[in-house]
Design a protein around this motif. Sequence first.
Motif, PDB file in Angstrom:
ATOM      1  N   HIS A  58       0.857  -1.187   0.000  1.00 50.81           N
ATOM      2  CA  HIS A  58       0.000   0.000   0.000  1.00 50.81           C
ATOM      3  C   HIS A  58       0.894   1.237   0.000  1.00 50.81           C
ATOM      4  O   HIS A  58       2.112   1.143   0.158  1.00 50.81           O
ATOM      5  CB  HIS A  58      -0.955  -0.009   1.193  1.00 50.81           C
ATOM      6  CG  HIS A  58      -0.318   0.135   2.541  1.00 50.81           C
ATOM      7  ND1 HIS A  58       0.531  -0.807   3.083  1.00 50.81           N
ATOM      8  CD2 HIS A  58      -0.420   1.116   3.474  1.00 50.81           C
ATOM      9  CE1 HIS A  58       0.897  -0.419   4.294  1.00 50.81           C
ATOM     10  NE2 HIS A  58       0.355   0.743   4.541  1.00 50.81           N
ATOM     11  N   ASP A  62       5.857   4.427   4.915  1.00 51.66           N
ATOM     12  CA  ASP A  62       6.746   3.451   5.550  1.00 51.66           C
ATOM     13  C   ASP A  62       6.808   2.137   4.778  1.00 51.66           C
ATOM     14  O   ASP A  62       7.592   1.245   5.125  1.00 51.66           O
ATOM     15  CB  ASP A  62       6.362   3.204   7.016  1.00 51.66           C
ATOM     16  CG  ASP A  62       4.919   2.748   7.217  1.00 51.66           C
ATOM     17  OD1 ASP A  62       4.027   3.313   6.579  1.00 51.66           O
ATOM     18  OD2 ASP A  62       4.701   1.828   8.027  1.00 51.66           O
ATOM     19  N   HIS A  63       6.037   2.048   3.672  1.00 55.03           N
ATOM     20  CA  HIS A  63       6.056   0.819   2.861  1.00 55.03           C
ATOM     21  C   HIS A  63       6.584   1.042   1.448  1.00 55.03           C
ATOM     22  O   HIS A  63       6.805   0.073   0.725  1.00 55.03           O
ATOM     23  CB  HIS A  63       4.658   0.186   2.828  1.00 55.03           C
ATOM     24  CG  HIS A  63       4.237  -0.302   4.172  1.00 55.03           C
ATOM     25  ND1 HIS A  63       4.256  -1.635   4.533  1.00 55.03           N
ATOM     26  CD2 HIS A  63       3.854   0.392   5.283  1.00 55.03           C
ATOM     27  CE1 HIS A  63       3.871  -1.757   5.791  1.00 55.03           C
ATOM     28  NE2 HIS A  63       3.626  -0.538   6.272  1.00 55.03           N
ATOM     29  N   ASP A 161      -0.093  -4.000   6.465  1.00 52.49           N
ATOM     30  CA  ASP A 161      -0.736  -3.315   7.587  1.00 52.49           C
ATOM     31  C   ASP A 161      -2.232  -3.594   7.535  1.00 52.49           C
ATOM     32  O   ASP A 161      -2.860  -3.403   6.497  1.00 52.49           O
ATOM     33  CB  ASP A 161      -0.531  -1.803   7.489  1.00 52.49           C
ATOM     34  CG  ASP A 161       0.888  -1.383   7.844  1.00 52.49           C
ATOM     35  OD1 ASP A 161       1.704  -2.259   8.165  1.00 52.49           O
ATOM     36  OD2 ASP A 161       1.155  -0.174   7.796  1.00 52.49           O
ATOM     37  N   HIS A 216       6.403  -4.960  12.579  1.00 56.02           N
ATOM     38  CA  HIS A 216       5.789  -3.623  12.530  1.00 56.02           C
ATOM     39  C   HIS A 216       5.426  -3.191  13.951  1.00 56.02           C
ATOM     40  O   HIS A 216       4.395  -2.583  14.199  1.00 56.02           O
ATOM     41  CB  HIS A 216       4.546  -3.672  11.619  1.00 56.02           C
ATOM     42  CG  HIS A 216       4.164  -2.366  10.985  1.00 56.02           C
ATOM     43  ND1 HIS A 216       3.360  -1.446  11.601  1.00 56.02           N
ATOM     44  CD2 HIS A 216       4.456  -1.842   9.776  1.00 56.02           C
ATOM     45  CE1 HIS A 216       3.159  -0.404  10.806  1.00 56.02           C
ATOM     46  NE2 HIS A 216       3.827  -0.622   9.677  1.00 56.02           N
TER      47      HIS A 216
END
Length: 238
Positions: A58, A62-63, A161, A216
């Motif tokens: 996504h 942070d990804h 997430d 995470h």
Amino acid sequence: MKLTVIGSSPAWPNSGGAQSGYLVEGTGRLLLDCGPGVLARLRNGDGWPRVDAIVITHFHLDHWGDLVPWAFGAAFGPGRHFEPPELWLPPGGSARLRALGVQLGFGRQLEDSFRLHEYHGAAAFTAAGFDVTPTQLSHYDELTFGMRVTDGERTLAYSGDTGPTPRLAELARDADLFLCEATLDDPEPAERGHLTADEAADAFRSSGAHRLLVTHRPEELPLNSGLELAYDGLTTEV
Ligand SMILES: [Zn+2]
């Protein structure tokens, strides 16, 4: 199939940590997510990452954030000498990456540094020699997917997430290794987008997966109850 945790931090980095990035190695080399700090870690040893494909779950920073320096290195640095990796994005991701590139003043540099693909809903695709099946999960109002990766013998499930959803257990059904986020101490009061450790453990139990690796996770929230916590640099057979 080998998994290396490149970065396991949540949306803010743990001390000295990198954000989401998980390298899966078999017949090829597949990177799941590419958050800030991941590129530097991948450069250790290899000079420039030898990755066949990158899958982004996504578009939270942070990804995907290290795709930006990756594009610079591909245009002006050592990445010039390497075949660009495939970059698999969520539905609509190509246009989104293009728009982000324009907003950040890169023109087409960001999209031109990778061989772009979009995955579609739950349709499986092949990347770096693995069969990858996305499952849409529940991460606030952001279109977000978990990934099930298999080489035909071993299977890794990665939550990306997500808040609680029955689809999480389906994603990890009977997997050899379930890499699952547990960002929270307590559930969010309203719209859900992350899991507590208990919720990750519940999804694991419902899935029938063989091993749970929690990730995470903010370092401020120590993990109790005997769960196995991912850490940057962890390498394991799946
Ligand atoms: Zn995240």
